[in-house]
Write a protein that holds these residues in place. Structure first.
Motif, short mmCIF file in Angstrom:
data_model
loop_
_atom_site.label_atom_id
_atom_site.label_comp_id
_atom_site.label_asym_id
_atom_site.label_seq_id
_atom_site.Cartn_x
_atom_site.Cartn_y
_atom_site.Cartn_z
N ILE A 264 79.01 115.04 5.37
CA ILE A 264 78.33 113.99 6.13
C ILE A 264 79.36 113.27 7.01
O ILE A 264 80.33 112.70 6.50
CB ILE A 264 77.64 112.95 5.20
CG1 ILE A 264 76.87 113.65 4.07
CG2 ILE A 264 76.73 112.03 6.01
CD1 ILE A 264 75.68 114.46 4.50
N PHE A 265 79.12 113.31 8.30
CA PHE A 265 80.01 112.66 9.28
C PHE A 265 79.20 111.62 10.05
O PHE A 265 78.08 111.91 10.48
CB PHE A 265 80.49 113.67 10.33
CG PHE A 265 81.41 114.73 9.83
CD1 PHE A 265 82.79 114.59 9.92
CD2 PHE A 265 80.90 115.90 9.28
CE1 PHE A 265 83.64 115.59 9.47
CE2 PHE A 265 81.74 116.91 8.83
CZ PHE A 265 83.12 116.76 8.93
N LYS A 266 79.80 110.46 10.27
CA LYS A 266 79.23 109.60 11.30
C LYS A 266 79.59 110.20 12.65
O LYS A 266 80.60 110.91 12.76
CB LYS A 266 79.91 108.21 11.23
CG LYS A 266 79.12 107.22 10.44
CD LYS A 266 79.77 105.86 10.41
CE LYS A 266 79.12 105.07 9.31
NZ LYS A 266 79.76 103.83 8.99
N ALA A 267 78.82 109.85 13.68
CA ALA A 267 79.12 110.36 15.02
C ALA A 267 80.37 109.70 15.60
O ALA A 267 80.81 110.04 16.70
CB ALA A 267 77.92 110.11 15.93
N TYR A 268 80.94 108.75 14.84
CA TYR A 268 82.21 108.11 15.20
C TYR A 268 82.91 107.87 13.86
O TYR A 268 82.53 108.52 12.88
CB TYR A 268 81.95 106.81 15.99
CG TYR A 268 80.90 105.92 15.37
CD1 TYR A 268 79.54 106.15 15.60
CD2 TYR A 268 81.25 104.87 14.53
CE1 TYR A 268 78.56 105.36 14.99
CE2 TYR A 268 80.28 104.07 13.93
CZ TYR A 268 78.93 104.32 14.16
OH TYR A 268 77.97 103.54 13.57
N CYS A 269 83.92 107.00 13.80
CA CYS A 269 84.59 106.76 12.52
C CYS A 269 84.49 105.29 12.13
O CYS A 269 84.54 104.41 13.01
CB CYS A 269 86.08 107.11 12.61
SG CYS A 269 86.41 108.86 12.49
N THR A 270 84.39 105.03 10.82
CA THR A 270 84.58 103.66 10.34
C THR A 270 85.42 103.71 9.07
O THR A 270 85.52 104.75 8.42
CB THR A 270 83.24 102.95 9.99
OG1 THR A 270 82.60 103.64 8.92
CG2 THR A 270 82.32 102.84 11.19
N ARG A 271 85.98 102.58 8.75
CA ARG A 271 86.77 102.46 7.52
C ARG A 271 86.69 101.01 7.06
O ARG A 271 86.76 100.09 7.88
CB ARG A 271 88.21 102.87 7.85
CG ARG A 271 89.18 102.55 6.77
CD ARG A 271 90.51 103.25 6.84
NE ARG A 271 90.91 103.36 5.44
CZ ARG A 271 91.92 104.03 4.96
NH1 ARG A 271 92.69 104.71 5.77
NH2 ARG A 271 92.18 104.06 3.68
N VAL A 272 86.58 100.79 5.75
CA VAL A 272 86.66 99.42 5.19
C VAL A 272 87.92 99.34 4.36
O VAL A 272 88.24 100.29 3.65
CB VAL A 272 85.49 99.11 4.22
CG1 VAL A 272 85.26 97.61 4.11
CG2 VAL A 272 84.22 99.81 4.61
N GLY A 273 88.62 98.20 4.42
CA GLY A 273 89.85 98.05 3.64
C GLY A 273 91.06 98.49 4.45
O GLY A 273 90.95 98.81 5.64
N GLY A 274 92.25 98.51 3.77
CA GLY A 274 93.49 98.80 4.47
C GLY A 274 93.73 100.29 4.66
O GLY A 274 92.92 101.12 4.22
N GLY A 275 94.86 100.60 5.32
CA GLY A 275 95.27 101.99 5.48
C GLY A 275 95.07 102.50 6.89
O GLY A 275 94.29 101.94 7.66
N LEU A 281 89.51 101.33 17.11
CA LEU A 281 89.39 100.63 18.38
C LEU A 281 89.40 99.12 18.11
O LEU A 281 88.46 98.60 17.51
CB LEU A 281 88.08 100.99 19.07
CG LEU A 281 87.96 102.42 19.60
CD1 LEU A 281 86.50 102.74 19.94
CD2 LEU A 281 88.86 102.61 20.81
N LYS A 282 90.49 98.47 18.54
CA LYS A 282 90.55 97.03 18.30
C LYS A 282 90.20 96.32 19.60
O LYS A 282 90.92 95.45 20.07
CB LYS A 282 91.96 96.64 17.85
CG LYS A 282 92.31 97.21 16.48
CD LYS A 282 93.71 96.80 16.08
CE LYS A 282 94.05 97.34 14.70
NZ LYS A 282 95.44 97.30 14.38
N ASP A 283 89.14 96.78 20.24
CA ASP A 283 88.80 96.23 21.55
C ASP A 283 87.30 96.04 21.67
O ASP A 283 86.56 96.14 20.68
CB ASP A 283 89.32 97.18 22.65
CG ASP A 283 88.68 98.57 22.54
OD1 ASP A 283 87.76 98.75 21.70
OD2 ASP A 283 89.08 99.48 23.28
#
Ligand code: GDP
Ligand code: IMO
Ligand code: MG
Length: 429
Positions: A264-275, A281-283
């Motif tokens: 299962i892939f999102k059509a983009y990426c997300t992450r919660v937490g550090g690392g 994208l910080k924009d």
């Protein structure tokens, strides 16, 4: 004996809950094989919207037996509350079972998770503080309490007495916090044992019986492959294996019995937490994806870090799980964007690399190399066939398919079951 493993292919929250809920309609058994209430699986169906933490997302299917298997860690009060909540909303929970081999999350696990995060300071993992790491550490250290132990009160007291003495020594002497009372922990967990008893089974026998009857079985993954302690961005990982291999050890399934591995892939990426997350994208674009996709955690409510699809990651997670096909979720979240990017390689110390590095020091230095893809700026919602999608959305999916390296079977463009395109049918009608 078809067994389909549903595996998170990124950093979790890929939409496994939706996919399992949808596929569960057609199977006879759903097995949750790893993780604990660090997971949050969102399901939207005729019963309403649910954020499930421990109960398998197959619970809404009238014909699926659901098992929380040995590889999961269970916080009894969380599970009991979740069962009540689901029951109160009209869902039949009589087909839910728990393996007697699953480890239990104890009060000291929660305390240690918080205390250890404090000690890590600026290098905190950003855990969910649900006691997951300490519970799995104890399992491996042979200091765990299992669900089956709660049902034997004398044996449990004897075991808890020894373990709690050790845990209290660490709490009081290392962390300078109060000791836990043996009487209180024992009484609380004995009561949980009584409440859980009707659900407890030998999970191995249950699974074996389903396979012998030639039933369809779904293995429901929690977390995502990049949170795997061996193959993820260690030490910024969880503590159990969310991978296809983890489904075997987490449920007592022989590897040769797995017939399909759905990544299962999102059509983009997300992450919660550090690392590290190379495509973060910080924009404004990252913020736009977060707001349009309501990218806030189901378990902790934390904002998810958002970024472009990372095909270096995708190729890697495909290889180490052996995906037979992929599901791409949340395509609709990208509907408004004028153009998209896919990361196809990293630049590291002046060199182009296409392999996912083991070291986080290296990952932190990696710069994404992007390929531009035109956006479609129209709605993907309501498409029931791949050919109904806007042309550029089809192009995007085709490119992802090429880069991941396995066929895309499912495309999801909304939270509801019906907002799904079955490009390849993986279950019979
Ligand atoms: P899981 O942990 O992998 O089950 O995923 P989560 O439930 O934590 O997060 C996925 C979120 O995306 C949930 O809010 C889902 O309801 C939602 N979702 C799943 N598929 C889609 C989709 O195709 N489009 C949109 N907009 N939301 C989706
Ligand atoms: P689902 O099943 C996303 C992350 C935490 C943290 C790291 C370690 O919903 O996809 P832990 O509490 O496990 O020790 O935290 O792992 N994490 C998840 N991130 N989805 C999840 O589960 C996660 N489960 C753990 O945020 O970074
Ligand atoms: Mg989730």
């Amino acid at each position: 004996m078809p067994v389909i493993a549903v595996i998170g292919a990124q950093w979790g929250d890929e939409g496994k809950g939706k996919i399992v809920d949808m596929l569960a309609e057609k199977v006879q058994m759903v097995v949750r094989f790893s993780g604990g209430d660090n997971a949050g699986h969102t399901v939207v169906n005729q019963y309403g919207e649910f954020g499930l933490h421990l109960v398998p997302s197959g619970i809404f299917s009238p014909r699926a037996t659901c098992l929380i298997a040995n590889g999961a860690v269970i916080k009894p009060d969380v599970l009991l509350k979740e069962i009540d909540l689901i029951k109160n909303r009209g869902v039949d929970t009589s087909r839910l079972f728990i393996s007697d081999r699953a480890n239990v999350i104890m009060p000291y696990h929660i305390l240690f998770d918080g205390l250890e995060e404090e000690v890590r300071g600026g290098k905190a993992i950003g855990t969910t503080r649900k006691g997951i790491g300490p519970a799995y550490s104890d399992k491996v250290a042979r200091m765990g309490i299992r669900v089956g132990d709660l049902l034997d009160k004398d044996g449990f007291l004897d075991r808890l007495r020894g373990i709690l003495k050790y845990k209290n020594d660490i709490l009081t002497k290392i962390f300078n916090v109060n000791a836990l009372s043996l009487y209180e922990v024992y009484s609380e967990y004995c009561a949980y044992g009584e409440q859980l008893a009707p659900y407890v089974r030998d999970g191995v026998t249950m699974l074996e019986a389903a396979l012998d009857r030639n039933e369809w079985v779904l293995m429901e993954g929690a977390q995502g492959t990049l949170l795997d302690p061996d193959f993820g961005t260690y030490p910024f990982t969880t503590s159990s294996s969310p991978m296809a291999g983890g489904a075997c050890t987490g449920a007592g399934l022989g590897p040769t019995r797995m017939t399909h591995v759905l990544g299962i892939f999102k059509a983009y990426c997300t992450r919660v937490g550090g690392g590290p997350m190379v495509t973060e994208l910080k924009d404004e674009t990252g913020n736009a994806i977060r707001e349009r996709g309501h990218e806030y955690g189901t378990t902790t409510g934390r904002a998810r870090r958002c970024g472009w699809f990372d095909a270096v990651v995708a190729r890697y997670t495909n290889r180490i799980n052996g995906f037979t096909s992929a599901a791409i979720t949340r395509l609709d979240v990208l509907d408004d964007l004028p153009s998209l990017k896919i990361c196809t390689a990293y630049k590291l110390n002046g060199k182009t690399i296409t392999e996912f590095p083991a070291s986080i020091a290296a990952l932190e230095k990696c710069q994404p190399i992007y390929e531009d893809i035109p956006g479609w700026q129209s709605s993907t919602n309501g498409a029931s066939r791949f050919e109904d999608l806007p042309e550029n959305a089809q192009r995007y999916i085709n490119r992802l398919e090429q880069l991941i390296g396995c066929p895309v079977s499912i495309i999801s463009d909304g939270m509801r079951r019906e907002q799904t395109i079955h490009k390849i049918q993986i279950l019979p009608d």
